[in-house]
Design an enzyme around this catalytic site. Sequence first.
Site, short mmCIF file in Angstrom:
data_model
loop_
_atom_site.label_atom_id
_atom_site.label_comp_id
_atom_site.label_asym_id
_atom_site.label_seq_id
_atom_site.Cartn_x
_atom_site.Cartn_y
_atom_site.Cartn_z
N GLU A 292 33.50 20.52 64.39
CA GLU A 292 32.30 21.01 64.47
C GLU A 292 31.86 22.14 63.26
O GLU A 292 31.00 23.13 63.70
CB GLU A 292 31.93 21.67 65.78
N GLY A 293 32.10 21.67 62.07
CA GLY A 293 31.64 22.56 61.05
C GLY A 293 32.93 23.34 60.66
O GLY A 293 33.42 24.29 61.25
#
Length: 603
Positions: free
Chosen positions: A446-447
């Site tokens: 997620e990043g």
Amino acid sequence: MAADSSVSPISRPELEFQLFDVLNILELAEREQFAEYDRDTVRATLELAETLALESFLPGYRKSDLNEPVVEDDKVKLIPEIGQAIDAFVEAGFMSAHLPLDEGGMQMPWSLLQTCYSMFQASNIGATIYYFLTVSATNVLREHGTDEQKRLFMAPLLEGRFLATMCLSEPEAGSSLTDLRTKAIPNDDGTYRIVGTKMWISGGDHDLSENIIHLVLARIEGALPGTKGISLFVVPKFRVNGDASVGESNNIARVGLNHKMGYRAATNTVLNFGEDGDCIGYLVGEEHRGLAPMFLMMNEARISVGAGATMLGHAGYLYSLAYAKERKQGRPVDGKDPEASPIPISEHADVRRMLLVQKAYTEGALALCLYAAYLVDEEKTAKSQEDRDTANALLAILTPIVKSWPSEFCLEANKMAIQVLGGYGYTIDYPVEQYYRDNRLNLIHEGTNGIQAIDLVSRKLVSRGGAYWQALKAQIAAEIEECSAIEELAPHAASLTEALDMADETVTVLQGLSDDPSQQTANASFFQDALGHICVGWMWLRQGRASLRALDRADAANPAEFYKGKLAAMRYFFRYELGRVDHWLHIVRDEDRLLEEVETACL
């Protein structure tokens, strides 16, 4: 020494301490929305979640690691325990627990639900991917979808008939949404033809549900370049008929499965959309404004990633602690008798150091993650608009910290757990090596942590004239003021004051570099780690204050040793860890340019 399968990856006393003593979650019961959630209801909910975690999620944990998803007859197959866990999750009502009563939910506070989720994450992190993405997708559709999209897609998702994914990354673009190439071509009936390839799609293909609903970022033909031209679409694996039944294929091709070092219960795929025929998508929200609804999903995911990293770290701590108390080796360093019996390795100072590292990191991270979850409740239900606005500001600046700090430092905790077990820790006979492998993904999930750091220094510190930072600084300062009046906490409060003042000076420097984004972001990761340590120090002050209060009512059910252990971990963090902040912030404040100036050829 044989592995002990009786060691639970969950500590209910720890979770209840965080909820009742640190967060004081029962204050939420004073609000109309959460009036049903008194102490007995909260405890009953935790008991249900723990039982579900240990009886439905945990049995497939090791087995799913040893038996990766495979393709058979052009279908992705998983071990049956994964499907059984998801079915049990849905049957227990957790898929819709956060929704209002009139929408079929339990109207559960998010802080309580995240605590329940954390037990599932501790028991089988990979299996949680399927329900978490589904819950997040329903939240997007509930907020931004049309009535028809809610009927056809959201309702079956909440029933567990369908499961969901989010499709952002692409093979060439990676995390750079600016370079996204997937196209959306308008049809005459208001739908779109989706054409492109998506990479690293968790839960992208499996046999766990009737259908898979992909939330896909794409560019409508003629859209502006960059992130301002991106739209969001619902794209089902199988087309959905008017009665919400499953129809024909929607021409989404699985190119392959990615084989990972951990998280093996979760399938991860490359998907081609519209390769062999029309792939129909449905616009969610407005054209060219797809990032806002998608980031609703992403920000929820980032808090969940932090919580998952925390629980993997804490599960390793619980196992290595139990092992260290039982494993006998060596003798006291001042012992002179070679005939004396060996002592438990927990009696050796360096093993105690490794156990305290784990405790300080994981329990500090848990307090931070659950505080962020509590802010979600505050943002939605606080009585005053001012309190809701403050919660919104705190969530904005804390989200990158909540994602990155636990995934970085709870992985270090997993490393220490392996070290406590020595050679045994390196073998598949013990769970700590799997905890480490599973947790390694969370720095990327997620990043990446680097992306979180860039977001923190280039956006969150400067947004709204620095209001997010001012809100966080005020909250930490308020805790410091309260703890300064408590003799046992006053020295730690003073140390945190120094660190906070240094951070404030550094923020001023970073805000002044807005015209030099290359330098502003060059050392962003050091600032993120420093601010994370400050926030975890803040969390330890909160836990220290709660522990001192609880010591007065310690009994057999709530032994004094639990609270004394908290105070010891707090002392460890302030004495051994907080000093790292000065080093990190000096690098940022001095505007060190090594990372900008070093030539690639010299690396």
